[in-house]
Scaffold this active site. Structure first.
Site, short mmCIF file in Angstrom:
data_model
loop_
_atom_site.label_atom_id
_atom_site.label_comp_id
_atom_site.label_asym_id
_atom_site.label_seq_id
_atom_site.Cartn_x
_atom_site.Cartn_y
_atom_site.Cartn_z
N GLU A 29 1.12 -1.02 -0.15
CA GLU A 29 -0.06 -0.26 0.04
C GLU A 29 0.56 1.41 0.05
O GLU A 29 2.18 1.34 0.76
CB GLU A 29 -0.89 0.05 1.82
CG GLU A 29 -0.18 -0.15 2.19
CD GLU A 29 0.44 0.92 3.02
OE1 GLU A 29 0.27 2.12 2.78
OE2 GLU A 29 1.48 1.15 4.03
N LYS A 84 -1.52 7.41 2.05
CA LYS A 84 -0.67 8.47 3.20
C LYS A 84 -2.31 8.40 4.17
O LYS A 84 -2.62 9.03 3.58
CB LYS A 84 -0.52 9.82 2.51
CG LYS A 84 1.15 9.55 1.60
CD LYS A 84 1.17 11.10 0.48
CE LYS A 84 -0.39 11.92 0.47
NZ LYS A 84 -0.59 11.22 -0.71
N ASN A 133 9.43 4.69 1.11
CA ASN A 133 9.39 5.02 2.04
C ASN A 133 10.61 5.67 3.11
O ASN A 133 10.70 6.24 3.76
CB ASN A 133 8.45 4.28 3.72
CG ASN A 133 7.24 4.57 3.73
OD1 ASN A 133 6.32 5.29 2.65
ND2 ASN A 133 6.45 3.30 4.00
N PHE A 182 8.16 17.11 0.62
CA PHE A 182 9.13 16.04 1.81
C PHE A 182 10.17 16.63 2.14
O PHE A 182 11.69 16.45 2.18
CB PHE A 182 9.70 14.88 1.31
CG PHE A 182 8.43 13.61 1.88
CD1 PHE A 182 7.78 13.25 3.34
CD2 PHE A 182 6.74 14.04 0.60
CE1 PHE A 182 7.02 12.66 3.13
CE2 PHE A 182 5.97 12.98 0.79
CZ PHE A 182 5.66 12.69 1.65
N GLY A 223 6.81 11.13 12.28
CA GLY A 223 6.77 10.62 13.40
C GLY A 223 5.70 9.02 12.30
O GLY A 223 5.68 8.92 11.65
N CYS A 280 4.31 4.61 10.01
CA CYS A 280 5.43 3.70 8.94
C CYS A 280 6.80 4.19 8.91
O CYS A 280 7.04 2.73 9.02
CB CYS A 280 4.70 4.15 7.36
SG CYS A 280 3.03 4.09 6.95
#
Length: 446
Positions: A154, A157, A214, A255, A263, A266
């Site tokens: 997956e 967000k 990630n 980002f 935090g 994930c």
């Protein structure tokens, strides 16, 4: 199509609901009886924009059901998703006990062909373990039932999960089985109409893709926080730097916002897990270790600024905290920077008056009743009797406060902006001292 989803957390509940929304018949399974009963009454255990009405509508239409009966759910599904948690083990590696427990249950009850889809974020090689676990359970029964295993990570967000599920930017299908790939293509066809978003690869590459995505995003955050700490020391403004480097299309604006550390459910566990995977294969993932170390240190940044301003003595001070969730549009406080800040404030003898639009119930569950913690119904209420304000989570409701009124309420007349949300000039013109993240001007308040 007939779909079964094991797990009703963020991933399982959002995935099952969105699949029901496009006409599939979905059964979601969970071992928590109270949670299942609540879902069948329309009680949603998490805050996620747009999810509650979609759950209720599809449940009312009979396309979405919730149960604790694993056997019945397995009998229902042609496609069976595993979307249970993979929490960090003691050494930081992903704990697969829940994933493999579901796999065993599938093997114990499967009676007709199915495609088993691993949706959980798992270490490379987990698809092989799931396949072996199901096969062993089938063999123990003396059953010969055809099944396929695929990896379908997956990319949701929190705070935008429903939109991410309904309008995905990519759909990763990890399988060497043409049947499994075709079945998942058909299942995802309603989300794939304008252009082909399906990317097919082997299972191990799909598993690593999720971790790599990630880890890359976490790396950008930690890198920017590293730059912010340098900017503060050399007298530069990281917000100017951010605009400068974000204009480069090779870098982009996403980002690269400095703050009090990442935090959530994930990034922290996935960076740790990938670093441990590399270590298990005799490779020292130095960048990942640094990303984690920078983030751990950054979570203490706000307290560092507060302590610096008050000369190292915050005992007896009352601090207004705006934002408890790890990010806006969620009530999730897992690994939230606010938790580190509150713990440090309390250890130093300070009191906290906190407000968050959605996460105060979760915070009350985590912290319980404390004399040094007051939950406030509004941002303004949190300022009552406070010495200073700390903004931790960038909720839209916090964007444009009345700084003149704030200056009249804060006894120490100081604002700590953990997300660089405010204009330093506007804050200082109101007679307040301003501290941001990586803004060299904050040094002059020492």
């Amino acid at each position: 199509m007939r779909v079964t989803v094991f797990g009703t957390g963020y991933v399982g509940l959002v995935t099952g609901t969105c699949l029901a929304e496009v006409g599939n018949h979905v059964v979601c399974v969970d071992i928590d009886q109270a949670k299942v009963e609540g879902l069948n009454r329309g009680v949603i255990p998490i805050y996620e924009p747009g999810l509650e009405p979609m759950v209720r509508a599809n449940h009312g239409a009979g396309r979405l059901r919730f149960t604790t009966d694993a056997a019945a759910a397995i009998a229902h599904g042609d496609t069976i998703f595993i979307a249970v948690g993979t929490p960090p083990d003691e050494d930081g590696s992903a704990d697969l006990q829940y994933v493999l427990a579901v796999a065993r249950s599938i093997g114990e009850h499967l009676s007709r062909p199915a495609v088993v889809v691993n949706k959980s974020t798992v270490p490379v090689g987990t698809a092989d373990k799931v396949r072996a676990t199901i096969a062993a359970a089938l063999a123990a029964r003396g059953a010969d039932v055809a099944f396929e295993v695929a990896s379908n990570p997956e990319f949701l967000k929190e705070g935008a999960a429903v939109n991410d599920c309904m309008r995905p930017d990519r759909i990763i299908v990890g399988s060497r089985s043409p049947r499994a790939v075709e079945q998942l293509r058909r299942l995802y066809a309603p989300f794939n109409r304008s252009h082909d978003r399906v990317v097919v690869m082997d299972e191990r590459s799909a598993e690593l893709t999720k971790y790599a995505a990630n880890a890359m995003l976490a790396t950008k955050i930690s890198f920017m926080n590293e730059m912010a700490n340098i900017a503060e020391r050399v007298g530069a403004d990281i917000e100017m730097v951010r605009h400068g480097i974000g204009s480069d299309p090779r870098i982009g604006h996403h980002f690269i916002y400095p703050g009090p550390g990442y935090g959530g459910s994930c990034f922290p566990k996935d960076v740790q897990a990938l670093e441990r995977i590399a270590r298990q294969h005799d490779y020292p993932a130095r960048i990942l270790a640094a990303v984690e170390a920078v983030n751990d240190a950054q979570k203490g940044k706000l307290f560092e600024l507060i302590s610096r301003h008050f000369g190292g003595d915050v005992a007896g001070k009352t601090i207004a905290v705006w934002g408890l969730a790890f990010k806006p549009n969620t009530d999730d406080m897992r690994e939230a920077p606010s938790r580190t800040l509150l713990a440090q404030l309390w250890a130093a003898g300070a009191r906290v008056r906190a407000h968050d639009p959605e996460a105060m119930d979760e915070a009350a569950r985590i912290f319980g009743e404390r004399d040094d913690l007051v939950f406030c119904d509004s941002p303004d209420a949190a300022l009552e009797g406070a010495d200073a304000l700390v903004l931790v989570t960038e909720w839209k409701a916090f964007n444009s406060p009345d700084f003149q009124a704030m200056a009249g309420r804060l006894r120490a007349r100081v604002v700590f902006d953990g997300r660089n949300l405010f204009s330093p000039d506007a804050v200082e013109e109101a007679g307040l001292a301003y501290y941001g993240i990586g803004r060299g001007r904050t040094l002059r308040h020492d």
